[in-house]
Design an enzyme around this catalytic site. Structure first.
Site, PDB file in Angstrom:
ATOM      1  N   GLU A  36       0.868  -1.195   0.000  1.00  0.00           N
ATOM      2  CA  GLU A  36       0.000   0.000   0.000  1.00  0.00           C
ATOM      3  C   GLU A  36       0.898   1.236   0.000  1.00  0.00           C
ATOM      4  O   GLU A  36       1.787   1.361   0.832  1.00  0.00           O
ATOM      5  CB  GLU A  36      -0.928  -0.003   1.215  1.00  0.00           C
ATOM      6  CG  GLU A  36      -1.726   1.273   1.416  1.00  0.00           C
ATOM      7  CD  GLU A  36      -2.581   1.692   0.211  1.00  0.00           C
ATOM      8  OE1 GLU A  36      -3.466   0.927  -0.197  1.00  0.00           O
ATOM      9  OE2 GLU A  36      -2.340   2.796  -0.328  1.00  0.00           O
ATOM     10  N   ARG A  38      -0.241   4.474   0.287  1.00  0.00           N
ATOM     11  CA  ARG A  38      -0.681   5.521   1.221  1.00  0.00           C
ATOM     12  C   ARG A  38       0.003   5.370   2.563  1.00  0.00           C
ATOM     13  O   ARG A  38       0.459   4.281   2.910  1.00  0.00           O
ATOM     14  CB  ARG A  38      -2.178   5.327   1.517  1.00  0.00           C
ATOM     15  CG  ARG A  38      -3.110   6.163   0.742  1.00  0.00           C
ATOM     16  CD  ARG A  38      -4.528   5.800   1.173  1.00  0.00           C
ATOM     17  NE  ARG A  38      -5.393   5.666   0.034  1.00  0.00           N
ATOM     18  CZ  ARG A  38      -6.030   6.675  -0.535  1.00  0.00           C
ATOM     19  NH1 ARG A  38      -5.921   7.874  -0.030  1.00  0.00           N
ATOM     20  NH2 ARG A  38      -6.779   6.488  -1.594  1.00  0.00           N
ATOM     21  N   LEU A  41      -3.704   2.562   6.032  1.00  0.00           N
ATOM     22  CA  LEU A  41      -4.422   1.481   5.348  1.00  0.00           C
ATOM     23  C   LEU A  41      -5.898   1.861   5.185  1.00  0.00           C
ATOM     24  O   LEU A  41      -6.355   2.852   5.756  1.00  0.00           O
ATOM     25  CB  LEU A  41      -4.288   0.190   6.163  1.00  0.00           C
ATOM     26  CG  LEU A  41      -2.846  -0.298   6.380  1.00  0.00           C
ATOM     27  CD1 LEU A  41      -2.810  -1.469   7.381  1.00  0.00           C
ATOM     28  CD2 LEU A  41      -2.197  -0.720   5.054  1.00  0.00           C
ATOM     29  N   ASP A 312     -12.727  -1.918  -7.302  1.00  0.00           N
ATOM     30  CA  ASP A 312     -13.016  -0.866  -8.280  1.00  0.00           C
ATOM     31  C   ASP A 312     -12.217  -1.019  -9.576  1.00  0.00           C
ATOM     32  O   ASP A 312     -12.581  -0.423 -10.590  1.00  0.00           O
ATOM     33  CB  ASP A 312     -12.677   0.511  -7.677  1.00  0.00           C
ATOM     34  CG  ASP A 312     -13.757   1.040  -6.743  1.00  0.00           C
ATOM     35  OD1 ASP A 312     -14.687   0.280  -6.402  1.00  0.00           O
ATOM     36  OD2 ASP A 312     -13.667   2.219  -6.363  1.00  0.00           O
ATOM     37  N   HIS A 443     -42.902  -3.830  15.343  1.00  0.00           N
ATOM     38  CA  HIS A 443     -43.642  -2.575  15.277  1.00  0.00           C
ATOM     39  C   HIS A 443     -43.263  -1.706  16.459  1.00  0.00           C
ATOM     40  O   HIS A 443     -43.142  -2.221  17.578  1.00  0.00           O
ATOM     41  CB  HIS A 443     -45.152  -2.856  15.338  1.00  0.00           C
ATOM     42  CG  HIS A 443     -45.969  -1.616  15.406  1.00  0.00           C
ATOM     43  ND1 HIS A 443     -46.210  -0.831  14.303  1.00  0.00           N
ATOM     44  CD2 HIS A 443     -46.577  -1.005  16.460  1.00  0.00           C
ATOM     45  CE1 HIS A 443     -46.955   0.203  14.665  1.00  0.00           C
ATOM     46  NE2 HIS A 443     -47.191   0.130  15.966  1.00  0.00           N
TER      47      HIS A 443
END
Ligand code: FAD
Ligand code: NAD
Length: 464
Positions: A36, A38, A41, A312, A443
């Site tokens: 990673e 960045r 994480l 993605d 309910h």
């Protein structure tokens, strides 16, 4: 260690796809690393996406409820004062705690975090920063980033993307949101609630592409009522920044005269594109499709043996829960188990007020496949929503006319995001509208509206 590789599994990217894949692989006894780049994480989702946007949505919802008289209506009279620094502070705190939580989970599960940008050297060898590592299996989970609008420069001052829009130091006077999708509506709502005039410019004739047609129309009405102005069927062809102001040039999407509009903040939210730059995919023998995505098969395998992809960066909705489920499934497949994601049933939620949620087919798509029966129930007739002064919205259940099997459920309701889980689960088990109608719901809950909408499929709701 497998076959002289450094790792059994190397995951590239620690977003909800990648970190979940790494943890599950480690849980299954595989020696796992996750690269990673960045500093923290959690990927887009935890750092600049789902989590910080929800922190701002939640806080601004309180401010709005105090400012717009909703609290006074319930006998709580307050005059709110905005402390934007504190609001940002709690957003940053949520991000810090959650990203730190993933670091803890990596340690707990013995996942090695390789810090730095990863690039393929071959299908089993990756350079991460100065280090080169080998792995029997490599999972690409590099996520996505903002799609730029040609000719419009994002300076994160006047013209911002979603990351900049989360961090504005003051409430803009006039924010123009380019794109009436999920980001535009969520972040547009945040700043509208905090006092900005918000105009949303959308290329298509309606907001929220991909959602059920009736839901799109009704949401548009609700946002208008809240004060967001819309310019539908309109495209932005240029943004010029001078000092602290931007001048946008707008054109009708179908052609015609252009007009200009002034703003002191412009949010570009026209979609996201997969991250593959700098990965040297060619060295692994991979290439992207025409949309920049990495193609995969049903099991998340790319065309190259031992290389997998999720989240993605692959085709499908760009959603954190879809990425997470793919992360679990890919790790299980690598371990020789059967990891499956039902891509027909990925719920979508827009976390505005009210929330807008759906799962399965839209009414339009269902009708293309055959005859359907539709049951609807307004939130105005749901006792809990009514008591809570939340009259906007409805639930809609779409069922196959012959088999009664539920094909889609849509709702606009204050807690629509929570309500849609039961619909997703029912559909996962192949429920009919009758199954939902005859399931006892507590309910008073908003979820009773799902039961009543299911009852309405056969024309028998009780409360309307
Ligand atoms: P990402 O989360 O993008 O993570 C990929 C990671 O890979 C990144 O950390 C990146 O730094 C790293 N990386 C990339 N290339 C390399 C490389 N070469 N080497 C090393 N590391 C690399 N989805 C929802 O479901 N619900 C929401 O409420 C929601 N809200 C959102 C709000 C905003 C403002 C945005 C922008 C997105 C939102 N999303 C939401 C979408 C969600 O964030 C993404 O679908 C999700 O993060 C995708 O996960 P991923 O693991 O595929 O990729
Ligand atoms: P989006 O695809 O949801 O919406 C982009 C919108 O911009 C579309 O309606 C499109 O027609 C419009 N558009 C495109 N070009 C335009 C132009 N030139 N002028 C005017 N309008 C234009 O994209 P997004 O809102 O940027 O979000 C990106 C991704 O992030 C989405 O895939 C979404 O799933 C994900 N996300 C999800 C959530 C959530 O689940 N709650 C929240 C935020 C983001």
């Amino acid at each position: 260690m497998a076959d002289n590789y450094d790792y059994d599994v190397l995951v590239i990217g620690a977003g909800p796809g990648g970190y979940v894949a790494a943890i599950r692989a480690a849980q299954l006894g595989l020696k796992t690393a996750c690269a990673e780049s960045r500093e923290t994480l959690g990927g887009t989702c935890l750092n600049v996406g789902c989590i910080p946007s929800k922190a701002m949505l939640h806080a601004s919802e309180y401010f709005d409820a105090a400012a717009n008289g909703a609290m006074a209506k319930m006998g709580v009279k307050v005059t709110p004062e905005l402390d934007l620094d504190a609001m940002h502070g709690q957003r940053k705190d949520a991000v810090k705690q959650l990203t730190g939580g993933i670091e803890y989970l990596f340690k707990k599960n013995k996942v090695t975090w390789l810090k730095g940008r990863a690039a393929f050297e071959d299908a089993h060898k990756v350079k991460v920063g100065d280090e080169t590592v080998t792995a029997k299996n490599i999972v690409i989970a590099t996520g996505s980033s903002v799609t730029p609008l040609p000719g419009v420069e994002i300076d994160q001052r006047i013209v911002v993307d979603s990351t900049g829009a989360l961090e504005l130091a003051k409430v803009p006077e006039h924010m123009v949101v380019i794109g009436g999708g999920v980001i535009g509506l969520e972040l547009g709502s945040v700043w509208r609630r905090l006092g900005a005039k918000v105009t949303c410019v959308e290329f298509l004739d309606q907001i929220l592409p991909g959602f059920d047609g009736e839901v799109r129309k009704e949401s548009n009405k609700i946002f208008k009522k809240q004060g967001i102005e819309f310019k539908l069927g309109t495209k932005v062809t240029g943004v010029e920044v001078k000092g602290d102001k931007a001048t946008l040039t707008l054109e009708p999407a179908k052609g015609g005269d252009s007009e200009t509009m002034e703003a002191d903040c412009v949010l570009v939210s026209i979609g996201r594109r997969p991250n593959t730059d700098g990965l040297a995919l060619d060295k692994a023998g991979l290439k992207t499709n025409e949309r920049g995505q990495i193609e995969i098969d049903h099991d998340f395998r790319t065309g190259v043996d031992g290389v997998w992809a999720i989240g993605d960066v692959v085709p499908g909705p760009m959603l954190a829960h879809k990425a997470e489920d793919e992360g679990i499934a890919v790790a299980e497949n690598i371990a020789g188990q059967t990891g499956i994601v039902n891509h027909e049933l990925i719920p979508s939620v827009v976390y505005t007020w009210p929330e807008i949620a759906g799962v399965g087919l839209t009414e339009e798509a269902a009708k293309e496949k055959g005859e359907v029966k539709v049951g609807k129930f307004p939130m105005l007739a749901n006792s809990r929503a009514k008591t809570n002064h939340e009259p906007d919205g409805f639930v809609k259940v779409i069922a196959d006319a012959k088999t009664d099997r539920v094909l889609g459920v849509w709702c606009i309701a204050s807690v629509g995001g929570t309500m849609i889980a039961q619909a997703t689960q029912a559909m996962e088990f192949g429920a009919t509208s009758e199954d939902i109608a005859y399931t006892c719901h507590a309910h008073p809950t908003h979820s009773e509206a799902i039961k009543e909408a299911a009852m309405a499929v056969t024309g028998k709701p009780i409360h309307i």
